[in-house]
Design a protein around this motif. Structure first.
Motif, PDB file in Angstrom:
ATOM      1  N   THR A  97       9.349   0.883  16.761  1.00 39.31           N
ATOM      2  CA  THR A  97      10.781   0.894  17.062  1.00 39.31           C
ATOM      3  C   THR A  97      11.454  -0.455  16.806  1.00 39.31           C
ATOM      4  O   THR A  97      12.643  -0.603  17.082  1.00 39.31           O
ATOM      5  N   ALA A  98      10.706  -1.435  16.289  1.00 38.10           N
ATOM      6  CA  ALA A  98      11.271  -2.771  16.105  1.00 38.10           C
ATOM      7  C   ALA A  98      11.562  -3.103  14.647  1.00 38.10           C
ATOM      8  O   ALA A  98      11.919  -4.231  14.325  1.00 38.10           O
ATOM      9  N   ALA A  99      11.408  -2.148  13.745  1.00 39.46           N
ATOM     10  CA  ALA A  99      11.683  -2.377  12.327  1.00 39.46           C
ATOM     11  C   ALA A  99      12.291  -1.120  11.731  1.00 39.46           C
ATOM     12  O   ALA A  99      12.112  -0.023  12.263  1.00 39.46           O
ATOM     13  N   PRO A 100      13.015  -1.255  10.627  1.00 35.67           N
ATOM     14  CA  PRO A 100      13.605  -0.070   9.990  1.00 35.67           C
ATOM     15  C   PRO A 100      12.538   0.932   9.577  1.00 35.67           C
ATOM     16  O   PRO A 100      11.444   0.560   9.160  1.00 35.67           O
ATOM     17  N   ILE A 101      12.885   2.211   9.684  1.00 36.05           N
ATOM     18  CA  ILE A 101      11.966   3.266   9.269  1.00 36.05           C
ATOM     19  C   ILE A 101      11.582   3.092   7.807  1.00 36.05           C
ATOM     20  O   ILE A 101      10.434   3.288   7.411  1.00 36.05           O
ATOM     21  N   GLY A 102      12.558   2.706   6.969  1.00 33.57           N
ATOM     22  CA  GLY A 102      12.269   2.515   5.549  1.00 33.57           C
ATOM     23  C   GLY A 102      11.205   1.463   5.303  1.00 33.57           C
ATOM     24  O   GLY A 102      10.397   1.593   4.382  1.00 33.57           O
ATOM     25  N   GLU A 103      11.204   0.410   6.129  1.00 29.73           N
ATOM     26  CA  GLU A 103      10.190  -0.643   5.973  1.00 29.73           C
ATOM     27  C   GLU A 103       8.799  -0.103   6.277  1.00 29.73           C
ATOM     28  O   GLU A 103       7.838  -0.361   5.534  1.00 29.73           O
ATOM     29  N   HIS A 104       8.668   0.646   7.359  1.00 30.66           N
ATOM     30  CA  HIS A 104       7.372   1.246   7.691  1.00 30.66           C
ATOM     31  C   HIS A 104       6.927   2.214   6.589  1.00 30.66           C
ATOM     32  O   HIS A 104       5.765   2.205   6.170  1.00 30.66           O
ATOM     33  N   ALA A 105       7.864   3.046   6.139  1.00 31.74           N
ATOM     34  CA  ALA A 105       7.512   4.041   5.126  1.00 31.74           C
ATOM     35  C   ALA A 105       7.103   3.377   3.818  1.00 31.74           C
ATOM     36  O   ALA A 105       6.141   3.799   3.162  1.00 31.74           O
ATOM     37  N   HIS A 106       7.809   2.332   3.420  1.00 32.68           N
ATOM     38  CA  HIS A 106       7.478   1.633   2.177  1.00 32.68           C
ATOM     39  C   HIS A 106       6.053   1.087   2.225  1.00 32.68           C
ATOM     40  O   HIS A 106       5.333   1.108   1.220  1.00 32.68           O
ATOM     41  N   ARG A 107       5.665   0.636   3.391  1.00 34.00           N
ATOM     42  CA  ARG A 107       4.344   0.022   3.526  1.00 34.00           C
ATOM     43  C   ARG A 107       3.223   1.054   3.608  1.00 34.00           C
ATOM     44  O   ARG A 107       2.102   0.812   3.143  1.00 34.00           O
ATOM     45  N   HIS A 108       3.503   2.221   4.177  1.00 33.35           N
ATOM     46  CA  HIS A 108       2.416   3.157   4.484  1.00 33.35           C
ATOM     47  C   HIS A 108       2.523   4.526   3.823  1.00 33.35           C
ATOM     48  O   HIS A 108       1.605   5.333   3.944  1.00 33.35           O
ATOM     49  N   ALA A 109       3.631   4.808   3.153  1.00 32.02           N
ATOM     50  CA  ALA A 109       3.839   6.163   2.633  1.00 32.02           C
ATOM     51  C   ALA A 109       2.742   6.596   1.668  1.00 32.02           C
ATOM     52  O   ALA A 109       2.275   7.741   1.724  1.00 32.02           O
ATOM     53  N   ASP A 110       2.311   5.698   0.772  1.00 31.12           N
ATOM     54  CA  ASP A 110       1.281   6.077  -0.204  1.00 31.12           C
ATOM     55  C   ASP A 110      -0.023   6.456   0.484  1.00 31.12           C
ATOM     56  O   ASP A 110      -0.662   7.459   0.136  1.00 31.12           O
ATOM     57  N   ARG A 111      -0.419   5.651   1.479  1.00 30.73           N
ATOM     58  CA  ARG A 111      -1.678   5.936   2.173  1.00 30.73           C
ATOM     59  C   ARG A 111      -1.587   7.239   2.956  1.00 30.73           C
ATOM     60  O   ARG A 111      -2.515   8.053   2.953  1.00 30.73           O
ATOM     61  N   VAL A 112      -0.465   7.460   3.622  1.00 27.67           N
ATOM     62  CA  VAL A 112      -0.284   8.699   4.385  1.00 27.67           C
ATOM     63  C   VAL A 112      -0.275   9.900   3.453  1.00 27.67           C
ATOM     64  O   VAL A 112      -0.885  10.941   3.733  1.00 27.67           O
ATOM     65  N   ARG A 113       0.417   9.764   2.303  1.00 36.52           N
ATOM     66  CA  ARG A 113       0.473  10.888   1.368  1.00 36.52           C
ATOM     67  C   ARG A 113      -0.906  11.212   0.813  1.00 36.52           C
ATOM     68  O   ARG A 113      -1.263  12.384   0.672  1.00 36.52           O
TER      69      ARG A 113
END
Length: 255
Positions: A224-240
């Motif tokens: 909750t302390a950073a933009p959702i886009g920042e988290h997604a940019h960092r982890h989206a590939d691994r999650v996908r």
């Protein structure tokens, strides 16, 4: 369900504790060495009652006692190694059972798809709600509906003030916020307004994060302390990759 014994319980179940046996054997060896030393000292002092046979017997007893002590130590080491191996096997089996029973990637993938479907439905509902209010407000402004808030004169002492109040509103005579707002009222004092898909999703994610302890990898910014886009940019590939692999797995390959 029968509880799995701990290392200490397993050792006790396999046989008596070996520590007292080791201590006893070592004490016997020390006693034998002291006895031999005392006899040799008596000979040095000129005691003729001590015979060579007695000295030889004392030496043999001392050597035998040391061998027994070494045997006790080896037995204890073997018992400790066996207990350690049994504990390793128990922990390994428990870890494998946890993976088999609770770490099924397919379960995560299914829940992810269900959540995405539910969120899509939520976004669609909010969008329909907000669009309807925008269109209704536009229609009411075209119909020259009065504003939600009106100002009426109020006398206080020698002065007259304009005080804001909700204008009377009903389903046959609604009020509307003039300008670009979609606020309107079908009942006096009760305004209807848009909520927005972004604020709705942000609130939902924040509530979920606090209620269910949503965690980020060690050393990273809290969810909750950073933009959702920042988290997604960092982890989206691994999650996908995880979800794609989990979805492609069959029941046989997940075992």
């Amino acid at each position: 369900m029968t509880a799995t014994p701990t290392t200490e319980q397993a050792t006790t179940a396999d046989g008596p504790d070996t520590a007292p046996a080791v201590a006893q054997a070592e004490q016997h060896a020390a006693d034998a060495e002291q006895t031999l030393a005392a006899m040799e000292e008596r000979v040095r002092d000129g005691d003729e009652d001590v015979t060579p046979a007695q000295l030889a017997e004392a030496r043999e007893l001392g050597r035998f006692a040391r061998l027994r002590a070494e045997a006790a130590r080896r037995k204890a080491e073997r018992a400790t190694a066996k207990a350690a191996e049994q504990e390793r096997a128990r922990l390994t089996a428990k870890a494998v059972a946890l993976v088999d029973q609770e770490a099924d990637p397919a379960t995560v993938a299914t829940a992810y798809e269900q959540a995405r479907t539910a969120l899509a439905a939520l976004v669609a509902a909010v969008t329909a709600h907000d669009n309807a209010l925008h269109q209704a407000a536009h229609l009411l402004r075209q119909a020259d509906a009065p504003p939600i808030i009106r100002y009426v004169p109020v006398q206080r002492g020698e002065h007259t003030f304009q005080e804001a109040e909700h204008a009377p509103a009903s389903r046959t005579a609604p009020t509307v916020e003039h300008g670009n707002s979609a606020a309107l009222s079908l009942s006096t004092g009760r305004a209807r307004n848009t909520i927005g898909t972004g604020p709705t999703l942000a609130t939902l994610l924040d509530e979920t994060a606090h209620q269910h302890g949503v965690a980020m990898p060690a050393g990273e910014t809290a969810f909750t302390a950073a933009p959702i886009g920042e988290h997604a940019h960092r982890h989206a590939d691994r999650v996908r990759r995880f979800l794609d692999t989990a979805t492609a797995q069959t029941p046989e390959t997940t075992k």
